[in-house]
Design a protein around this motif. Structure first.
Motif, PDB file in Angstrom:
ATOM      1  N   GLN A  17       0.778  -1.164  -0.109  1.00  0.00           N
ATOM      2  CA  GLN A  17       0.012   0.041  -0.129  1.00  0.00           C
ATOM      3  C   GLN A  17       0.954   1.135  -0.038  1.00  0.00           C
ATOM      4  OE1 GLN A  17      -2.900  -0.296   3.378  1.00  0.00           O
ATOM      5  NE2 GLN A  17      -3.921  -2.209   2.239  1.00  0.00           N
ATOM      6  N   ARG A  18       2.000   1.365  -0.718  1.00  0.00           N
ATOM      7  CA  ARG A  18       2.632   2.573  -1.193  1.00  0.00           C
ATOM      8  C   ARG A  18       2.816   2.694  -2.505  1.00  0.00           C
ATOM      9  NH1 ARG A  18       8.379   0.722   1.885  1.00  0.00           N
ATOM     10  NH2 ARG A  18       8.878   2.602   0.770  1.00  0.00           N
ATOM     11  N   PRO A  19       1.635   3.249  -3.036  1.00  0.00           N
ATOM     12  CA  PRO A  19       1.531   3.684  -4.276  1.00  0.00           C
ATOM     13  C   PRO A  19       2.623   4.864  -4.825  1.00  0.00           C
ATOM     14  CG  PRO A  19      -0.172   4.595  -3.273  1.00  0.00           C
ATOM     15  CD  PRO A  19       0.370   3.740  -2.276  1.00  0.00           C
ATOM     16  N   ASP A  20       2.903   5.514  -3.973  1.00  0.00           N
ATOM     17  CA  ASP A  20       3.906   6.747  -4.497  1.00  0.00           C
ATOM     18  C   ASP A  20       5.339   6.073  -4.765  1.00  0.00           C
ATOM     19  OD1 ASP A  20       1.995   8.768  -4.383  1.00  0.00           O
ATOM     20  OD2 ASP A  20       2.658   9.313  -2.241  1.00  0.00           O
ATOM     21  N   ALA A  21       5.715   5.135  -3.950  1.00  0.00           N
ATOM     22  CA  ALA A  21       6.898   4.255  -4.190  1.00  0.00           C
ATOM     23  C   ALA A  21       6.830   3.296  -5.323  1.00  0.00           C
ATOM     24  CB  ALA A  21       7.256   3.352  -2.867  1.00  0.00           C
ATOM     25  N   ALA A  22       5.551   2.775  -5.611  1.00  0.00           N
ATOM     26  CA  ALA A  22       5.513   2.151  -6.797  1.00  0.00           C
ATOM     27  C   ALA A  22       5.848   3.084  -8.078  1.00  0.00           C
ATOM     28  CB  ALA A  22       4.254   1.411  -6.835  1.00  0.00           C
ATOM     29  N   LYS A  23       4.922   4.229  -7.979  1.00  0.00           N
ATOM     30  CA  LYS A  23       5.092   5.076  -9.036  1.00  0.00           C
ATOM     31  C   LYS A  23       6.735   5.609  -9.462  1.00  0.00           C
ATOM     32  CE  LYS A  23       3.089   9.400 -11.019  1.00  0.00           C
ATOM     33  NZ  LYS A  23       1.991  10.394 -10.760  1.00  0.00           N
ATOM     34  N   GLU A  24       7.362   5.862  -8.137  1.00  0.00           N
ATOM     35  CA  GLU A  24       8.668   6.339  -8.360  1.00  0.00           C
ATOM     36  C   GLU A  24       9.605   5.206  -8.794  1.00  0.00           C
ATOM     37  OE1 GLU A  24      12.751   6.893  -6.867  1.00  0.00           O
ATOM     38  OE2 GLU A  24      11.455   5.318  -6.131  1.00  0.00           O
ATOM     39  N   ALA A  25       9.298   4.047  -8.688  1.00  0.00           N
ATOM     40  CA  ALA A  25      10.040   2.830  -9.181  1.00  0.00           C
ATOM     41  C   ALA A  25       9.856   2.747 -10.441  1.00  0.00           C
ATOM     42  CB  ALA A  25       9.457   1.542  -8.425  1.00  0.00           C
ATOM     43  N   LEU A  26       8.671   2.685 -10.963  1.00  0.00           N
ATOM     44  CA  LEU A  26       8.292   2.983 -12.546  1.00  0.00           C
ATOM     45  C   LEU A  26       9.191   4.128 -13.335  1.00  0.00           C
ATOM     46  CD1 LEU A  26       6.587   1.774 -14.878  1.00  0.00           C
ATOM     47  CD2 LEU A  26       4.660   3.072 -14.162  1.00  0.00           C
ATOM     48  N   VAL A  27       9.145   5.149 -12.656  1.00  0.00           N
ATOM     49  CA  VAL A  27       9.692   6.152 -13.312  1.00  0.00           C
ATOM     50  C   VAL A  27      11.360   5.811 -13.396  1.00  0.00           C
ATOM     51  CG1 VAL A  27      10.637   8.509 -12.880  1.00  0.00           C
ATOM     52  CG2 VAL A  27       8.318   7.822 -12.496  1.00  0.00           C
TER      53      VAL A  27
END
Length: 373
Positions: A335-345
């Protein structure tokens, strides 16, 4: 009965405070209307007398009468306006009184119909003195806290309360309870390890330097204490020292009995860190959701450590497409969507914006609800 008396008294005071401005009469003012009209009538008679005596002309007399008549009309209109204002104020007072009085009447009526006015009072002391089987967990904790406030040297009470605090996620209170246990009963390896676990919980799964020191103290008392060894291995994994962490967990497996729940925890930690023949890709979705035999704190700490280890590996080897998938999925599970988005970047930057790998990763992440521009 006392409650109803106090409620009625407070309601009366509140209603009186609201209605008082409306009930107050304005200071009486001298109404000069009748006097003014009488004066103007005298002036009319005087004009008529002067006209008959020839002191003023007929035209002047008519002008004087018109002016006096205008003044009489003005006085009458002013009086009508005052009467209308008085009527409006009266309506306002009645409306305000009805509104204020309706609030307690309606609320009391609804309570009598839908509430439980005959239910006896339940003060805190009475609730905490009730049978334990009939009390909620919060009431039981409150009872224990009340007892320990007056009996702080009751070691047994602190021993009962400490694990409850841990299950409730009240890690700071758990630390206080564990410290009191050791103050009263002496320091033991399992109490030191439990104290370190509470510190890890308070730090949201991170093994801090202070917690690591407590785990070291636990191992000084018992070199085979499993909880302390597990979290020290986790500390090394969070620091990126994966091989050292695996060495600690493998040492645990050699010393643990087959029935120990820490055996499965160590095996999962080794597998998720890439050891024991596992692919060096970090935790899978099933692995992140595993470790059901562990406490919530242990499981969260282990998962956080493994995900952090995978993140570090991808910084060193960003060409691992499957590793990026697992990292993004792991952050979503946590439940850490911001970290997931940063990993995708970061993954897009590593592969390039127009490569097939980037397109595949974006599609994979979009299915999990993660998108970037």
């Amino acid at each position: 009965m006392l409650f109803w008396i106090l409620a009625a008294l407070l309601t009366f005071v509140a209603a009186f405070a609201v209605l008082r401005p409306f009930a107050m009469r304005q200071a009486p003012t001298e109404d000069a209307r009748a006097y003014d009209i009488e004066v103007y009538r005298d002036q009319l008679e005087e004009v008529d007398r002067d006209a008959k005596r020839g002191l003023i002309g007929q035209q002047e007399a008519e002008q004087a009468r018109a002016e006096i008549g205008r003044r009489i009309l003005q006085v009458s209109e002013t009086a009508d306006g005052r009467n209308e204002k008085r009527a409006n104020r009266r309506v306002t007072r009645l409306t305000a009184a009805a509104s204020v009085l309706a609030v307690p009447l309606v609320s009391w009526g609804l309570y009598v119909l839908t509430g439980s006015p005959d239910m006896p009072a339940q003060p805190l002391h009475a609730r905490t003195a009730a049978e334990p089987a009939d009390a909620s967990i919060d009431e039981l904790v409150a009872r224990a806290e009340t007892h320990l406030a007056t009996n702080p040297d009751d070691a047994r009470g602190w021993q009962v309360l400490a694990p409850v605090y841990m299950r409730l996620g009240r890690f700071a209170d758990a630390q206080t309870a564990l410290q009191n246990i050791m103050r009263l009963s002496g320091e033991t390896a399992d109490m030191k390890a439990a104290l370190g676990e509470a510190m890890v919980g308070a730090a949201r799964g991170m093994v801090t330097a202070e917690a690591e020191e407590v785990f070291e103290q636990a191992l000084d008392l018992d070199p085979k204490e499993p909880k302390a060894r597990f979290f020290l291995g986790l500390s090394r994994a969070q620091e990126g020292a994966t091989e050292e962490a695996q060495t600690i967990w493998r040492g645990m497996l050699e010393d643990l009995p087959e029935a120990s729940p820490w055996r499965e925890a160590a095996q999962q930690a080794i597998a998720q860190s890439g050891g024991a023949g596992a692919a060096d890709r970090g935790p899978s979705e099933d692995q992140v959701a595993a470790a059901t035999d562990l406490s919530e704190t242990d499981r969260q700490a282990m998962i956080e450590g493994m995900v952090k280890g995978l993140d570090e590996k991808l910084r060193q080897n960003p060409a691992d497409l499957e590793g990026w998938r697992r990292l993004i999925r792991s952050y979503i599970v946590l439940q850490r969507p911001d970290a997931a988005k940063e990993a995708l970047v970061r993954a897009v930057a590593a592969f390039g914006a127009e490569t097939p790998e980037t397109g595949e990763l974006k599609e994979f992440a979009a299915n999990l609800g993660v998108t970037i521009e």
